[in-house]
Design a protein around this motif. Structure first.
Motif, PDB file in Angstrom:
ATOM      1  N   LEU A   1      -4.506   3.558   6.151  1.00  0.00           N
ATOM      2  CA  LEU A   1      -5.427   4.703   6.188  1.00  0.00           C
ATOM      3  C   LEU A   1      -6.846   4.307   6.598  1.00  0.00           C
ATOM      4  N   LYS A   2      -7.174   3.024   6.535  1.00  0.00           N
ATOM      5  CA  LYS A   2      -8.494   2.558   6.969  1.00  0.00           C
ATOM      6  C   LYS A   2      -8.476   1.953   8.360  1.00  0.00           C
ATOM      7  N   THR A   3      -7.284   1.806   8.955  1.00  0.00           N
ATOM      8  CA  THR A   3      -7.178   1.153  10.255  1.00  0.00           C
ATOM      9  C   THR A   3      -6.772   2.117  11.357  1.00  0.00           C
ATOM     10  N   PHE A   4      -5.770   2.972  11.074  1.00  0.00           N
ATOM     11  CA  PHE A   4      -5.217   3.874  12.076  1.00  0.00           C
ATOM     12  C   PHE A   4      -5.444   5.335  11.680  1.00  0.00           C
ATOM     13  N   ASN A   5      -5.207   6.239  12.644  1.00  0.00           N
ATOM     14  CA  ASN A   5      -5.375   7.665  12.328  1.00  0.00           C
ATOM     15  C   ASN A   5      -4.207   8.220  11.517  1.00  0.00           C
ATOM     16  N   ALA A   6      -3.099   7.488  11.458  1.00  0.00           N
ATOM     17  CA  ALA A   6      -1.946   7.851  10.616  1.00  0.00           C
ATOM     18  C   ALA A   6      -1.382   9.232  10.939  1.00  0.00           C
TER      19      ALA A   6
ATOM     20  N   THR B   1     -10.364  15.500  -1.364  1.00  0.00           N
ATOM     21  CA  THR B   1      -9.050  15.031  -1.752  1.00  0.00           C
ATOM     22  C   THR B   1      -8.091  15.349  -0.620  1.00  0.00           C
ATOM     23  N   VAL B   2      -7.230  14.395  -0.287  1.00  0.00           N
ATOM     24  CA  VAL B   2      -6.288  14.533   0.827  1.00  0.00           C
ATOM     25  C   VAL B   2      -4.870  14.383   0.287  1.00  0.00           C
ATOM     26  N   ASP B   3      -4.010  15.337   0.624  1.00  0.00           N
ATOM     27  CA  ASP B   3      -2.614  15.308   0.219  1.00  0.00           C
ATOM     28  C   ASP B   3      -1.798  14.615   1.319  1.00  0.00           C
ATOM     29  N   LEU B   4      -1.391  13.387   1.071  1.00  0.00           N
ATOM     30  CA  LEU B   4      -0.684  12.597   2.081  1.00  0.00           C
ATOM     31  C   LEU B   4       0.713  13.132   2.386  1.00  0.00           C
ATOM     32  N   SER B   5       1.234  14.001   1.531  1.00  0.00           N
ATOM     33  CA  SER B   5       2.559  14.579   1.774  1.00  0.00           C
ATOM     34  C   SER B   5       2.494  15.845   2.629  1.00  0.00           C
ATOM     35  N   SER B   6       1.301  16.230   3.065  1.00  0.00           N
ATOM     36  CA  SER B   6       1.148  17.491   3.799  1.00  0.00           C
ATOM     37  C   SER B   6       1.431  17.351   5.296  1.00  0.00           C
ATOM     38  N   TRP B   7       1.650  16.140   5.774  1.00  0.00           N
ATOM     39  CA  TRP B   7       2.083  15.946   7.162  1.00  0.00           C
ATOM     40  C   TRP B   7       3.035  14.751   7.214  1.00  0.00           C
ATOM     41  N   SER B   8       3.783  14.657   8.306  1.00  0.00           N
ATOM     42  CA  SER B   8       4.747  13.576   8.471  1.00  0.00           C
ATOM     43  C   SER B   8       4.121  12.427   9.248  1.00  0.00           C
ATOM     44  N   LEU B   9       4.285  11.218   8.748  1.00  0.00           N
ATOM     45  CA  LEU B   9       3.760  10.041   9.426  1.00  0.00           C
ATOM     46  C   LEU B   9       4.555   9.796  10.702  1.00  0.00           C
ATOM     47  N   PRO B  10       3.909   9.781  11.871  1.00  0.00           N
ATOM     48  CA  PRO B  10       4.635   9.493  13.116  1.00  0.00           C
ATOM     49  C   PRO B  10       5.299   8.124  13.068  1.00  0.00           C
ATOM     50  N   PRO B  11       6.462   7.977  13.686  1.00  0.00           N
ATOM     51  CA  PRO B  11       7.218   6.719  13.565  1.00  0.00           C
ATOM     52  C   PRO B  11       6.491   5.490  14.079  1.00  0.00           C
ATOM     53  N   VAL B  12       5.568   5.632  15.025  1.00  0.00           N
ATOM     54  CA  VAL B  12       4.827   4.469  15.508  1.00  0.00           C
ATOM     55  C   VAL B  12       4.078   3.801  14.364  1.00  0.00           C
ATOM     56  N   PHE B  13       3.519   4.594  13.444  1.00  0.00           N
ATOM     57  CA  PHE B  13       2.749   4.013  12.348  1.00  0.00           C
ATOM     58  C   PHE B  13       3.662   3.410  11.284  1.00  0.00           C
ATOM     59  N   GLY B  14       4.835   4.014  11.084  1.00  0.00           N
ATOM     60  CA  GLY B  14       5.795   3.412  10.176  1.00  0.00           C
ATOM     61  C   GLY B  14       6.240   2.049  10.677  1.00  0.00           C
ATOM     62  N   TRP B  15       6.453   1.937  12.000  1.00  0.00           N
ATOM     63  CA  TRP B  15       6.855   0.653  12.582  1.00  0.00           C
ATOM     64  C   TRP B  15       5.736  -0.372  12.447  1.00  0.00           C
TER      65      TRP B  15
END
Length: 240
Positions: A189-194, A162-176
């Motif tokens: 989550l299946k394409t990039f390292n996020a 189980t992975v807690d997605l709130s445990s790190w901040s998504l770098p802005p490149v991936f948000g863009w």
């Protein structure tokens, strides 16, 4: 290493060799040989092929993963950006965004092209330090397939994570990229390292020592999840 081009440009070749040498230094290995080839008519001006490989050695009986068990902790090591996968989609997203590679980066300094080509973070020395600290049961390098497809590769039958997605901040490149490409969280989550380039599977009682060893090597470490009975990867919280 093998470098092939239509016409050898010394400045270009020197930059490439310098980059390879920096990578070797960062990984604690040596560049022991290589070959260049000029093939007129085979490559457009300025184009080249570059291929390489590395060879390592280990003591018998030390292969990982080994001993992964329910209750083990997942430590995520931050990535420096897109790293080396997902670029077919990156190119398509840039094309449809209306921006060019030389335009200002929308989320930071420099050009868009330079930001998207931020070099891949190398984890070799950090991984060796973690192993020396003790309690490491496996590593998952988060490349093509992202967390969803790479984490199961280190798990024995009958175990999932189980992975807690709130445990790190998504770098802005991936948000863009997600916003421009209209990507859902599962697709991201299946394409990039996020933002997580390597995951270390560690026994609970070794988390503090392994974290300290990784941080000593300059890594940003997040406790992102746990090994549980089951199969595959399940997610909690939100990334986007």
């Amino acid at each position: 290493d093998y470098f092939a081009t239509g016409k050898l440009e010394l400045d270009q070749a020197a930059r490439i060799i310098e980059g390879i040498a920096r990578g070797c230094s960062a990984s604690g290995c040596a560049l022991i040989g290589g070959e260049t080839a000029e093939m007129p008519g085979m490559y457009p001006a300025g184009d080249f092929d570059l291929a390489g490989f590395s060879v390592g050695a280990m003591e018998r009986g030390t292969a990982l993963p080994a001993g992964v068990a329910e209750g083990d902790v997942l430590l995520g090591l931050a990535s420096d950006g897109v790293h080396s996968n997902g670029y077919s989609l990156v190119r398509k997203i840039v094309e449809t965004s209306g921006l060019s590679w030389d335009d200002d980066c929308p989320w930071g300094p420099g050009t868009l092209g330079a930001a998207l080509l931020t070099p891949t973070r190398l984890y070799v020395k950090a991984a060796l330090a973690a192993i020396a600290a003790g309690g490491v049961h496996g590593f998952a390098h988060i490349t093509g397939g992202g967390l969803t497809e790479n984490l199961p590769r280190v798990l024995p039958d009958g175990l999932g994570v189980t992975v807690d997605l709130s445990s790190w901040s998504l770098p802005p490149v991936f948000g863009w990229l997600a916003a421009q490409g209209g990507m859902a969280e599962a697709e991201m989550l299946k394409t990039f390292n996020a933002g997580i380039g390597m995951v270390v599977v560690v026994s609970e009682d070794a988390v503090a020592d392994v974290t300290a060893a990784l941080e000593q090597e300059g890594q940003h470490v997040s406790r992102i999840g746990q090994v549980l009975a089951g199969q595959g990867v399940s997610y909690q919280g939100q990334l986007l």
